[in-house]
Scaffold this motif. Structure first.
Motif, PDB file in Angstrom:
ATOM      1  N   VAL A   1      25.622  32.223  40.170  1.00 17.82           N
ATOM      2  CA  VAL A   1      26.798  33.172  40.197  1.00 17.82           C
ATOM      3  C   VAL A   1      27.309  33.278  41.665  1.00 17.82           C
ATOM      4  CG1 VAL A   1      25.609  35.462  40.609  1.00 17.82           C
ATOM      5  CG2 VAL A   1      27.536  35.191  38.793  1.00 17.82           C
ATOM      6  N   ALA A   2      28.726  33.485  41.597  1.00 19.40           N
ATOM      7  CA  ALA A   2      29.562  33.608  43.037  1.00 19.40           C
ATOM      8  C   ALA A   2      29.190  35.009  43.760  1.00 19.40           C
ATOM      9  CB  ALA A   2      30.854  33.212  42.878  1.00 19.40           C
ATOM     10  N   ASP A   3      28.301  35.232  44.307  1.00 19.52           N
ATOM     11  CA  ASP A   3      28.107  36.135  45.414  1.00 19.52           C
ATOM     12  C   ASP A   3      26.950  35.517  46.341  1.00 19.52           C
ATOM     13  OD1 ASP A   3      25.467  37.122  44.811  1.00 19.52           O
ATOM     14  OD2 ASP A   3      26.201  38.776  43.597  1.00 19.52           O
TER      15      ASP A   3
ATOM     16  N   PRO B   1      39.809  47.443  38.782  1.00 19.55           N
ATOM     17  CA  PRO B   1      38.356  47.215  39.367  1.00 19.55           C
ATOM     18  C   PRO B   1      37.963  45.959  39.706  1.00 19.55           C
ATOM     19  CG  PRO B   1      38.404  48.815  37.188  1.00 19.55           C
ATOM     20  CD  PRO B   1      40.016  48.241  37.745  1.00 19.55           C
ATOM     21  N   GLY B   2      38.405  44.943  38.767  1.00 19.12           N
ATOM     22  CA  GLY B   2      38.258  43.562  39.148  1.00 19.12           C
ATOM     23  C   GLY B   2      39.288  42.735  38.918  1.00 19.12           C
ATOM     24  N   VAL B   3      39.249  41.489  39.424  1.00 13.96           N
ATOM     25  CA  VAL B   3      40.246  40.436  39.207  1.00 13.96           C
ATOM     26  C   VAL B   3      40.032  39.818  37.921  1.00 13.96           C
ATOM     27  CG1 VAL B   3      41.016  37.985  39.690  1.00 13.96           C
ATOM     28  CG2 VAL B   3      40.524  39.805  41.412  1.00 13.96           C
TER      29      VAL B   3
ATOM     30  N   VAL C   1      38.108  24.638  35.415  1.00  9.64           N
ATOM     31  CA  VAL C   1      38.563  25.815  36.073  1.00  9.64           C
ATOM     32  C   VAL C   1      37.535  26.966  35.802  1.00  9.64           C
ATOM     33  CG1 VAL C   1      40.320  26.769  34.449  1.00  9.64           C
ATOM     34  CG2 VAL C   1      40.418  27.402  36.869  1.00  9.64           C
ATOM     35  N   TYR C   2      37.451  28.063  36.726  1.00  4.88           N
ATOM     36  CA  TYR C   2      36.633  29.280  36.622  1.00  4.88           C
ATOM     37  C   TYR C   2      36.729  29.757  35.015  1.00  4.88           C
ATOM     38  CZ  TYR C   2      35.234  33.891  37.308  1.00  4.88           C
ATOM     39  OH  TYR C   2      34.688  35.441  37.356  1.00  4.88           O
ATOM     40  N   HIS C   3      35.638  29.716  34.126  1.00  2.00           N
ATOM     41  CA  HIS C   3      35.566  29.798  32.832  1.00  2.00           C
ATOM     42  C   HIS C   3      36.306  31.088  32.381  1.00  2.00           C
ATOM     43  CE1 HIS C   3      31.850  30.659  34.620  1.00  2.00           C
ATOM     44  NE2 HIS C   3      31.659  31.453  33.895  1.00  2.00           N
TER      45      HIS C   3
ATOM     46  N   SER D   1      48.420  34.336  40.025  1.00  2.00           N
ATOM     47  CA  SER D   1      47.830  33.603  41.172  1.00  2.00           C
ATOM     48  C   SER D   1      46.442  34.197  41.476  1.00  2.00           C
ATOM     49  CB  SER D   1      48.482  33.150  42.393  1.00  2.00           C
ATOM     50  OG  SER D   1      47.875  32.328  43.317  1.00  2.00           O
ATOM     51  N   ASP D   2      45.379  33.696  40.957  1.00  2.51           N
ATOM     52  CA  ASP D   2      44.024  34.456  41.466  1.00  2.51           C
ATOM     53  C   ASP D   2      43.786  33.944  42.621  1.00  2.51           C
ATOM     54  OD1 ASP D   2      41.106  34.835  41.593  1.00  2.51           O
ATOM     55  OD2 ASP D   2      40.778  34.732  39.524  1.00  2.51           O
ATOM     56  N   GLU D   3      43.586  34.599  43.853  1.00  2.00           N
ATOM     57  CA  GLU D   3      43.599  34.287  45.297  1.00  2.00           C
ATOM     58  C   GLU D   3      42.278  35.059  45.788  1.00  2.00           C
ATOM     59  OE1 GLU D   3      47.060  34.408  47.461  1.00  2.00           O
ATOM     60  OE2 GLU D   3      48.129  33.189  45.743  1.00  2.00           O
ATOM     61  N   ILE D   4      41.494  35.114  44.752  1.00  2.00           N
ATOM     62  CA  ILE D   4      39.776  36.003  45.193  1.00  2.00           C
ATOM     63  C   ILE D   4      39.372  35.120  46.214  1.00  2.00           C
ATOM     64  CG2 ILE D   4      38.473  35.031  43.529  1.00  2.00           C
ATOM     65  CD1 ILE D   4      37.431  37.890  42.960  1.00  2.00           C
ATOM     66  N   HIS D   5      39.412  33.747  46.404  1.00  2.00           N
ATOM     67  CA  HIS D   5      38.889  32.912  47.501  1.00  2.00           C
ATOM     68  C   HIS D   5      39.520  32.539  48.510  1.00  2.00           C
ATOM     69  CE1 HIS D   5      35.240  32.204  44.715  1.00  2.00           C
ATOM     70  NE2 HIS D   5      35.949  32.132  43.847  1.00  2.00           N
TER      71      HIS D   5
ATOM     72  N   PRO E   1      38.590  41.985  48.004  1.00  2.00           N
ATOM     73  CA  PRO E   1      37.665  42.007  49.156  1.00  2.00           C
ATOM     74  C   PRO E   1      36.246  41.421  48.659  1.00  2.00           C
ATOM     75  CG  PRO E   1      37.407  44.275  48.674  1.00  2.00           C
ATOM     76  CD  PRO E   1      38.480  43.492  47.778  1.00  2.00           C
ATOM     77  N   SER E   2      36.180  41.282  47.525  1.00  2.00           N
ATOM     78  CA  SER E   2      34.601  41.107  46.964  1.00  2.00           C
ATOM     79  C   SER E   2      33.903  39.847  47.171  1.00  2.00           C
ATOM     80  CB  SER E   2      34.556  41.283  45.455  1.00  2.00           C
ATOM     81  OG  SER E   2      35.661  40.515  44.908  1.00  2.00           O
ATOM     82  N   LYS E   3      34.873  38.733  47.112  1.00  2.00           N
ATOM     83  CA  LYS E   3      34.163  37.413  47.449  1.00  2.00           C
ATOM     84  C   LYS E   3      33.960  37.265  48.854  1.00  2.00           C
ATOM     85  CE  LYS E   3      34.020  35.838  43.181  1.00  2.00           C
ATOM     86  NZ  LYS E   3      32.995  36.507  42.580  1.00  2.00           N
ATOM     87  N   THR E   4      35.100  37.668  49.505  1.00  2.00           N
ATOM     88  CA  THR E   4      35.076  37.559  51.116  1.00  2.00           C
ATOM     89  C   THR E   4      34.046  38.159  51.782  1.00  2.00           C
ATOM     90  OG1 THR E   4      37.504  37.629  50.897  1.00  2.00           O
ATOM     91  CG2 THR E   4      36.605  37.628  53.233  1.00  2.00           C
TER      92      THR E   4
HETATM   93  C1  LIG Z   1      38.479  32.469  40.611  1.00  2.00           C
HETATM   94  C2  LIG Z   1      37.650  33.782  40.498  1.00  2.00           C
HETATM   95  N1  LIG Z   1      38.291  34.815  40.074  1.00  2.00           N
HETATM   96  C3  LIG Z   1      37.685  36.110  39.781  1.00  2.00           C
HETATM   97  C4  LIG Z   1      36.263  36.318  39.993  1.00  2.00           C
HETATM   98  C5  LIG Z   1      35.683  37.621  39.839  1.00  2.00           C
HETATM   99  O1  LIG Z   1      36.695  38.485  39.873  1.00  2.00           O
HETATM  100  P1  LIG Z   1      35.954  39.972  39.766  1.00  2.00           P
HETATM  101  O2  LIG Z   1      34.659  39.934  39.994  1.00  2.00           O
HETATM  102  O3  LIG Z   1      36.805  40.574  40.494  1.00  2.00           O
HETATM  103  O4  LIG Z   1      36.355  40.191  38.233  1.00  2.00           O
HETATM  104  C6  LIG Z   1      35.571  34.879  40.514  1.00  2.00           C
HETATM  105  C7  LIG Z   1      34.458  35.121  40.812  1.00  2.00           C
HETATM  106  O5  LIG Z   1      33.489  34.226  40.663  1.00  2.00           O
HETATM  107  C8  LIG Z   1      36.157  33.674  40.635  1.00  2.00           C
HETATM  108  O6  LIG Z   1      35.669  32.701  41.035  1.00  2.00           O
END
Ligand SMILES: Cc1ncc(COP(=O)(O)O)c(C=O)c1O
Length: 395
Positions: free
Chosen positions: A36-38, A94-96, A120-122, A199-203, A233-236
């Motif tokens: 998982v991506a943290d 709260p989240g993307v 792509v991100y599932h 555009s999901d720019e979380i990364h 700021p969550s991933k960064t």
């Molecule tokens: C492309 C992408 N978008 C969103 C998220 C998760 O976003 P959030 O935790 O803000 O819902 C991730 C997490 O891995 C991601 O890789």
């Protein structure tokens, strides 16, 4: 200050999804979590200091975003991405992923089509399908170890029932940091067909040597008016648990529609600690992030060299951004189930299976390299050992 990213910190029993849920999800508590991506790194010291001071205050009532919060977000976007954001564009969520789901609900009707670019991100698939909308694939092209957008296919997929395209910028899991030219071509096709770009720019802050993140809305006023940019700021800064993201919407009509949805869902207010942590990170996190990016590049170089030298059958797709490494395992000659069992039962590593990311992801895995190098080494040793014992059985 020098940050020590080599320090191994025990995350067990912290209600961590990555570490404490391994047993439940993979059925074996001894797998090394590289999924998982943290990140397994502590946040910048100024963030901890700000949180500590807030905890000491001892009162955690309903919380609004103060002026200084918006200034911090605007300052970060300007400094890091040369993107001028206005305060009123910044909407809370709260989240993307929740934002993506709400945006699908606000800007499409049941049965409408939404384009995504697999692999792509599932959750891009689930936020569309679970809302009763139709997922349309515009698969990425995989050429000589690098992913590209297929614009010809994108043009063909356009029809009046396509309302949205969800872009992953930079791309998870393919690791591409899309260039201005690529984004411009995509944006023009969407404009010509009245398709809004989410555009999901979380990364977007996690960019490796030699690459530059381009916020989609920074390209032109026309693109800004036809897009919604999801940031956090969550991933960064490794604070996904703070549940704080900023959805940036320059188009007033779109913004009002989104905000109406947020107030209907009664999600207008913010987590007390999310506000404090976000502001501290965006004001004082540059130094930490610059050091992190150097460390991640070191992890990538280490991993690439290790795999090239010791693991036959796995190829590293060089990421240009994100801390997620997409590994091409096709030469191992295993099917989806075989690869899953191999990584779990024989190599004893918890990684994300590629098929979950949609068509084109089969026989790939995604490995999270945002951890101390010693853990990457341990994970790779486990995989190398399992591959070589597999080969000696086959021989
Ligand atoms: C492309 C992408 N978008 C969103 C998220 C998760 O976003 P959030 O935790 O803000 O819902 C991730 C997490 O891995 C991601 O890789």
């Amino acid at each position: 200050m020098r940050y020590d990213f080599d320090k191994v910190i025990n995350r067990l029993n912290t209600a961590s999804v990555k570490w404490d849920e391994v047993d439940r999800i993979f059925g074996d508590k001894d797998l090394l979590p590289l999924w998982v991506a943290d990140m397994d790194f502590q946040v910048p010291a100024p963030v901890t200091d700000a949180l500590r001071a807030r905890v000491e205050h001892g009162i955690f009532g309903y919380t609004e975003r103060p002026e200084s919060y918006y200034e911090a977000v605007i300052g970060w976007m300007e400094r890091r991405h040369q993107w001028s954001v206005q305060k009123e564009w910044i909407c809370h969520c709260p989240g993307v992923v929740p934002a993506l789901s709400y945006l699908v609900q606000v800007f499409t009707q049941p049965g409408d089509k939404v384009i995504i670019q697999p692999p792509v991100y599932h959750p891009f698939t689930s936020v569309v399908a679970d809302n009763g909308r139709e997922v349309v694939h515009n698969p990425l092209k995989y050429e000589e170890g690098r992913y590209f957008m297929d614009f010809e296919d994108l043009r063909q997929k356009m029809d009046p029932s396509v309302k949205l395209l969800i872009l992953c910028n930079p791309h998870n899991p393919g690791g591409r940091v899309w260039t201005k030219e690529e984004l411009t071509e995509l944006g023009n096709i969407c404009l010509e067909n009245n398709v809004m770009v989410i555009s999901d720019e979380i990364h977007g802050d996690l960019i490796l040597k030699g690459h530059k993140h381009i916020p989609f809305a920074a390209i032109s006023e026309e693109f800004a008016q036809n897009s919604i940019i999801c940031t956090a700021p969550s991933k960064t800064f490794n604070m996904a648990g703070m549940q704080t993201s900023n959805i940036i919407i320059p188009n007033q009509e779109y913004r009002e529609a989104f905000q109406k949805m947020m107030s209907t869902l009664v999600l207008r207010m913010t987590n007390t600690f999310g506000v404090v942590a976000t502001e501290a990170a965006y004001r004082h996190g540059d130094e930490w992030l610059d050091q992190l990016l150097v460390y991640l590049q070191g992890n990538l170089d280490f991993l690439t060299e290790y795999i090239e030298t010791h693991i036959k059958g796995i190829k590293v797709i060089q990421p240009e951004g994100t801390y997620l490494v997409w590994l091409d395992c096709r030469e191992l000659g295993m099917d989806t189930k075989g690869l899953q069992e191999f990584m779990g039962k024989q190599a004893k590593v918890a990684v994300n299976q590629g098929h979950v990311f949609g068509p084109g992801g089969e026989q790939f895995i995604r490995l999270n390299m945002a951890c101390p190098r010693s853990l990457i080494e341990e994970g790779l040793e486990r995989i190398a050992k399992a591959v070589s014992s597999c080969r000696s059985v086959a021989n």
